[in-house]
Design a protein around this motif. Structure first.
Motif, mmCIF file in Angstrom:
data_model
loop_
_atom_site.group_PDB
_atom_site.id
_atom_site.type_symbol
_atom_site.label_atom_id
_atom_site.label_comp_id
_atom_site.label_asym_id
_atom_site.label_seq_id
_atom_site.Cartn_x
_atom_site.Cartn_y
_atom_site.Cartn_z
ATOM 1 N N LEU A 26 34.260 52.562 46.483
ATOM 2 C CA LEU A 26 34.519 51.420 47.352
ATOM 3 C C LEU A 26 35.732 51.609 48.272
ATOM 4 O O LEU A 26 35.646 51.373 49.483
ATOM 5 C CB LEU A 26 34.655 50.166 46.475
ATOM 6 N N PRO A 27 36.884 52.038 47.727
ATOM 7 C CA PRO A 27 38.040 52.226 48.613
ATOM 8 C C PRO A 27 37.758 53.198 49.758
ATOM 9 O O PRO A 27 38.218 52.978 50.877
ATOM 10 C CB PRO A 27 39.121 52.765 47.668
ATOM 11 N N HIS A 113 32.844 43.278 40.053
ATOM 12 C CA HIS A 113 33.768 43.573 41.141
ATOM 13 C C HIS A 113 35.190 43.174 40.792
ATOM 14 O O HIS A 113 35.459 42.057 40.377
ATOM 15 C CB HIS A 113 33.335 42.880 42.422
ATOM 16 N N ALA A 119 36.990 39.011 46.640
ATOM 17 C CA ALA A 119 37.204 40.352 47.185
ATOM 18 C C ALA A 119 35.894 40.993 47.621
ATOM 19 O O ALA A 119 35.863 41.739 48.595
ATOM 20 C CB ALA A 119 37.904 41.235 46.156
ATOM 21 N N GLN A 123 34.208 42.351 51.787
ATOM 22 C CA GLN A 123 33.789 43.755 51.897
ATOM 23 C C GLN A 123 32.350 43.854 52.382
ATOM 24 O O GLN A 123 32.028 44.684 53.227
ATOM 25 C CB GLN A 123 33.925 44.467 50.550
ATOM 26 N N GLU A 260 42.398 38.647 50.315
ATOM 27 C CA GLU A 260 41.595 39.796 49.895
ATOM 28 C C GLU A 260 42.483 40.875 49.265
ATOM 29 O O GLU A 260 42.191 41.386 48.174
ATOM 30 C CB GLU A 260 40.895 40.345 51.132
ATOM 31 N N ILE A 264 42.580 42.080 45.259
ATOM 32 C CA ILE A 264 42.410 43.473 44.824
ATOM 33 C C ILE A 264 43.625 43.924 44.015
ATOM 34 O O ILE A 264 43.500 44.532 42.951
ATOM 35 C CB ILE A 264 42.180 44.406 46.034
ATOM 36 N N LEU A 266 45.830 42.063 42.358
ATOM 37 C CA LEU A 266 45.882 41.371 41.068
ATOM 38 C C LEU A 266 44.820 41.924 40.120
ATOM 39 O O LEU A 266 45.068 42.075 38.925
ATOM 40 C CB LEU A 266 45.696 39.860 41.246
ATOM 41 N N ASP B 295 42.420 49.313 55.514
ATOM 42 C CA ASP B 295 41.448 48.547 54.745
ATOM 43 C C ASP B 295 42.160 47.889 53.562
ATOM 44 O O ASP B 295 43.260 48.301 53.186
ATOM 45 C CB ASP B 295 40.313 49.466 54.260
ATOM 46 N N TYR B 297 41.775 47.884 50.368
ATOM 47 C CA TYR B 297 42.041 48.666 49.160
ATOM 48 C C TYR B 297 43.268 49.540 49.350
ATOM 49 O O TYR B 297 44.127 49.623 48.471
ATOM 50 C CB TYR B 297 40.822 49.503 48.771
ATOM 51 N N ALA B 300 46.244 47.213 49.315
ATOM 52 C CA ALA B 300 46.589 46.778 47.952
ATOM 53 C C ALA B 300 47.270 47.911 47.189
ATOM 54 O O ALA B 300 48.264 47.692 46.484
ATOM 55 C CB ALA B 300 45.339 46.307 47.210
#
Lengths: 308, 308
Positions: A26-27, A113, A119, A123, A260, A264, A266, B295, B297, B300
């Motif tokens: 995902l990242p 997720h 979040a 995306q 968002e 992520i 947290l 982005d 991610y 974060a």
């Protein structure tokens, strides 16, 4: 990724599945999408079951297509335990737009997720935007906390009501007045529609507003006959113009991005916390501390570092 | 540090103040102390206000001194909002041992310490151990969650009761039966002392025990007259022997170290979480995400890294 950027529906579907499941790629996907995002108009659409959300969405998409937009639809169901289980639902929903390459329709849940729907949804919006959609509709059911969170991620939020369902009263109770930019009284040909319309107008009138603040619009519609859809479109465009004029669009998007990133971050911290409690690293560290081989601060620091 | 190691009382006091306040030098102090720790016997002593904890501690310290031990006493008051505010209390407490270089007595609260008392107390124990104490008494008030946590950090926990205070019943309610290794029925010359003694014995008898498991001892004392103090000492030594024989001493200490490391690690995570919410870093990250420059991610991750 490249295929999704070119608009291949199956590639888009795979990417959204990846988003839903919180895949470890995902990242990377998010990083690749970032340069292509931030321009699409995000419209939230919520309401209790039975008010005609699917029909309204269907007709609204038709109107947007007629204006030449590429449209993505995300139907978010926070209560659904099935990831990807909405495939049948997608097919049913898609019947009017199934052959239209300018429309993507996708149901999603948030199972697995990191950071939940708050979040996952933005995306998924980015995936659709990356695939060329300039308008993304986010449809949620009901007015629970999850829906309010998702709605808060939209530029413009539509709240659907229907006459005789006690929705007007419930709406206030649920604080939906605070998230709605446009109210749609659907099934406006039914008994009680006028009462619902005037109830909502009355409640809007009670709210105090600063000069220049947005006054929620109320639109009547009979989505099943295509009536009032143009009025919804007009109200949405009017709200969009207001957002831009008052710098509110940027403010909302930055607020959305902050929520968002926070969700992520947290989620990551919560994961680390869980690893500390469940892993063997803590026990190993404790043995060393008890033996005087290290001190608890050094042990805690290396524990946290190993989890980073 | 060196002065504290040599037993300079003022240097020891300064180090404990540093522990209480959660000073940023704490990790360095802890690292320097580590090689000199892990050998002292830690004895917890708890009970409701009015059962005679101070008097019992005073006499118990006298008995330990008579056997040649160097003794540290930490009086922990979780409810006290005053850091170092126990100085007057210390002076009052110290009257019997004020001129004895083999005894350190110190009250402490947990204000400001990362991880609260659960992390501060064992650090203070290490300071006293580093200063040459081979026995450290940790005295807590009452039977609240904080006291149970502190008690769980001791090798041996003494629970003081007094007749006619309904303590026996309260003790069970508070689950104190599970933390007590030795019960002391103090003020045993008063009416109702026998009833309290037998109540406790009865409750201990009801508990199921595996073979070899420790059976809590019950001792009668009149601390104000010095009666029963030797019996307390005998019970504590008996428990100590049991701990060593069953490998339980090591197990308890490793469990204690794990709790300590966990409290510090969780405190650090909690602090990071607070910084994320209150700082400007999140806002800055959000602006970049909204602009498509990064982005969420990556944002974060760098947010968390910057807080590490």
């Amino acid at each position: 990724m490249a295929a999704a950027r070119e608009g291949d529906p199956r590639a888009v579907a795979r990417l959204i599945t990846l988003v839903e499941s919180g895949d470890e790629l995902l990242p990377d996907v998010a990083a690749a999408l970032a340069p292509h995002t931030g321009k699409a108009q995000v419209i939230g659409l919520t309401g209790s079951p039975g008010v005609g959300k699917s029909t309204t969405t269907n007709e609204f998409v038709r109107a947007l297509r007629a204006e030449g937009h590429r449209v993505g639809v995300l139907a978010v169901d926070p209560s659904s335990p099935f990831t990807g289980g909405a495939i049948l639902g997608d097919r049913v929903r898609m019947q009017d737009h199934a052959t239209d390459p300018g429309v993507y329709i996708r149901s999603m849940s948030s199972r697995g997720h990191l950071g939940g729907l708050a979040a996952a949804t933005p995306q998924a919006v980015r995936v659709l935007e990356g695939a060329g959609c300039d308008i993304v509709l986010v449809e949620t059911v009901g007015v629970g906390q999850a829906e309010v969170e998702v709605a808060s991620l939209a530029d413009t939020t539509l709240v659907l009501l229907a006459p005789g369902m006690g929705d007007a009263i419930q709406a206030v109770k649920a604080g939906i007045l605070e998230i709605a930019d446009v109210f749609v009284v659907n099934k406006a040909d039914r008994d009680g529609a006028d009462a619902t319309y005037h109830d909502i107008q009355g409640m809007i009138g009670l709210g105090e507003r600063a000069p220049g603040e947005w006054r929620p619009q109320v639109v009547r519609a009979v989505a099943s006959r295509g009536q009032g859809i143009d009025d919804i479109l007009t109200a949405v465009q009017k709200h969009r113009a207001w957002l831009v004029e008052h710098g509110e669009l940027r403010r909302r998007r930055e607020k959305r991005a902050a929520a968002e990133v926070e969700a992520i971050a947290l989620g990551t911290l919560r994961e680390r916390l869980g690893s500390i409690r469940s892993g063997t690293a803590l026990r190993d560290a404790a043995v060393k501390v008890a033996a005087g081989e290290t001190d608890p601060y050094a042990a805690a620091a290396s524990l946290l570092a190993s989890l980073a």
